[in-house]
Scaffold this active site. Sequence first.
Site, PDB file in Angstrom:
ATOM      1  N   ASP A 160      -3.259 -18.300   0.409  1.00 21.50           N
ATOM      2  CA  ASP A 160      -4.144 -18.960  -0.643  1.00 21.50           C
ATOM      3  C   ASP A 160      -4.816 -19.847   0.172  1.00 21.50           C
ATOM      4  OD1 ASP A 160      -1.994 -20.232  -0.357  1.00 21.50           O
ATOM      5  OD2 ASP A 160      -1.736 -20.851  -2.556  1.00 21.50           O
ATOM      6  N   LYS A 210       2.933 -15.319   2.465  1.00 25.04           N
ATOM      7  CA  LYS A 210       3.116 -16.204   0.992  1.00 25.04           C
ATOM      8  C   LYS A 210       4.652 -16.373   1.034  1.00 25.04           C
ATOM      9  CE  LYS A 210       1.629 -17.692  -2.888  1.00 25.04           C
ATOM     10  NZ  LYS A 210       0.727 -18.826  -2.909  1.00 25.04           N
ATOM     11  N   ASP A 265      -6.511  -7.127   4.103  1.00 27.71           N
ATOM     12  CA  ASP A 265      -7.615  -6.302   3.423  1.00 27.71           C
ATOM     13  C   ASP A 265      -8.426  -7.374   2.913  1.00 27.71           C
ATOM     14  OD1 ASP A 265      -8.977  -4.069   2.401  1.00 27.71           O
ATOM     15  OD2 ASP A 265      -8.138  -4.588   0.441  1.00 27.71           O
ATOM     16  N   TYR A 278       0.921  -1.436   0.065  1.00 31.79           N
ATOM     17  CA  TYR A 278       0.157   0.066   0.041  1.00 31.79           C
ATOM     18  C   TYR A 278       0.783   1.245   0.004  1.00 31.79           C
ATOM     19  CZ  TYR A 278      -4.621  -1.862   0.928  1.00 31.79           C
ATOM     20  OH  TYR A 278      -6.012  -2.578   0.852  1.00 31.79           O
ATOM     21  N   ASP A 322     -12.365  -8.954   4.477  1.00 35.24           N
ATOM     22  CA  ASP A 322     -13.774  -9.037   3.717  1.00 35.24           C
ATOM     23  C   ASP A 322     -14.370 -10.642   3.652  1.00 35.24           C
ATOM     24  OD1 ASP A 322     -13.442  -6.229   3.097  1.00 35.24           O
ATOM     25  OD2 ASP A 322     -14.299  -6.543   1.140  1.00 35.24           O
TER      26      ASP A 322
HETATM   27  C1  IPM Z   1     -10.206  -1.122   4.038  1.00 38.27           C
HETATM   28  C2  IPM Z   1     -10.525  -0.448   2.846  1.00 38.27           C
HETATM   29  C3  IPM Z   1      -9.341   0.423   2.416  1.00 38.27           C
HETATM   30  C4  IPM Z   1      -8.191  -0.472   2.211  1.00 38.27           C
HETATM   31  C5  IPM Z   1      -9.542   1.226   1.219  1.00 38.27           C
HETATM   32  C6  IPM Z   1     -10.813   2.198   1.147  1.00 38.27           C
HETATM   33  C7  IPM Z   1      -8.230   2.175   0.749  1.00 38.27           C
HETATM   34  O1  IPM Z   1     -10.579  -1.233   1.704  1.00 38.27           O
HETATM   35  O2  IPM Z   1     -10.416  -0.442   4.921  1.00 38.27           O
HETATM   36  O3  IPM Z   1     -10.195  -2.315   4.065  1.00 38.27           O
HETATM   37  O4  IPM Z   1      -7.888  -1.084   1.202  1.00 38.27           O
HETATM   38  O5  IPM Z   1      -7.479  -0.564   3.317  1.00 38.27           O
HETATM   39 MN    MN Z   2     -10.836  -3.560   2.394  1.00 38.03          MN
END
Ligand code: IPM
Ligand code: MN
Length: 359
Positions: free
Chosen positions: A223, A191, A247, A144, A251
């Site tokens: 993975d 990884k 990240d 990032y 999710d």
């Molecule tokens: C998160 C979001 C952010 C990230 C984006 C909005 C930059 O997806 O907080 O997980 O990738 O960190």
């Molecule tokens: Mn995110």
Amino acid sequence: MIEKKFTIAVLPGDGIGPEVVAEAVKVLKAVGSIHNITFELKYADMGAVAIDKHSVPLPKDTMQICMEADAVLLGAIGDPKYDDPSLTVRPEQGLLSLRKALGLFCNVRPVRAYDALLELSPLKREYVSGADLVIYRELTGGIYFGEQGRKHNNTYAYDVCGYHIHEIERIVKLAFEAARLRRSKVTLVDKANVLESSRLWREVFNTMKKEYTDVNTDYVLVDNAAMQMIQNPSSFDVIVTSNIFGDIISDEASVICGSLGMLPSASLGEEHGLFEPVHGSYPSAAGKNIANPLAAILSAALMLRHLGVEAGALQIEEAVAHCMEESFLTEDLCIDKSKACSCSEVGEAVATALRVPVQ
Ligand code: IPM
Ligand code: MN
């Protein structure tokens, strides 16, 4: 009761951000009245709303307010009108710059399967039931924040993923300490079969685990972790991982509890703390009073815990669980959508449940 006072920077942000933050603030005020705490709320703009008003995603004033506050409460960032990747000014830059400027290297994302929501998970009940894990995601380094650019007449693009030992050490330490207060297990997700930066993570992890002989450890390649997260989420306790892997798997982990609308997060540094729902700005729901405020409300609970108001944090978490059992649920959590409550009704229900003395 001694009166306490905290200054909170409130950044409602974009999309559903303002609506869910309003409910979190409602709940915070209710906790404040029970525990004799005054929250001085300082509202500021960040994200698309800041670009619209001030032409930058993170105005200086917002930065100043966050620096001076005891904690930051954030809604969500992002608007489709700024989705075009060729734009040079984007809402997300505000969040990334704020994380970096406040030194928020440790992003904590707890995920648990609530019994009341088990039917909502697309995963089979027997896989999900009892899952309770927390992801420690490195937040201010890695790909990032590495060098990025284009070369060779725009025909080649690169993003560098680099980590310093000290960046790995400080988050691995927090992960081990968290494990001691939970089920004493830390899994490093990396990884290391391919990436040199992951091999450095492993070296640091192996050295540090010698200081935590009471904590069990293992490694899972990212993975494979993506698969285990779905097949056997209960095998995880604390996961520690780099920025991009964290990240993605966070999710994915949201599927376990049935809705991304349930996941809170804390982003911590040496001096500052920022608390925000994991979900995004959900633009198509903005202004409709249908968004799920529970992730924002649970983020406020994490904020109280960070500020040392553990009783208030627990009270919010219990009130949220109570509201779910009583079916005060927004539409993302309802099988029968006609029975859905609005965002503000759910916030009100949590605030009201707080006032009921614990038996
Ligand atoms: C998160 C979001 C952010 C990230 C984006 C909005 C930059 O997806 O907080 O997980 O990738 O960190
Ligand atoms: Mn995110």
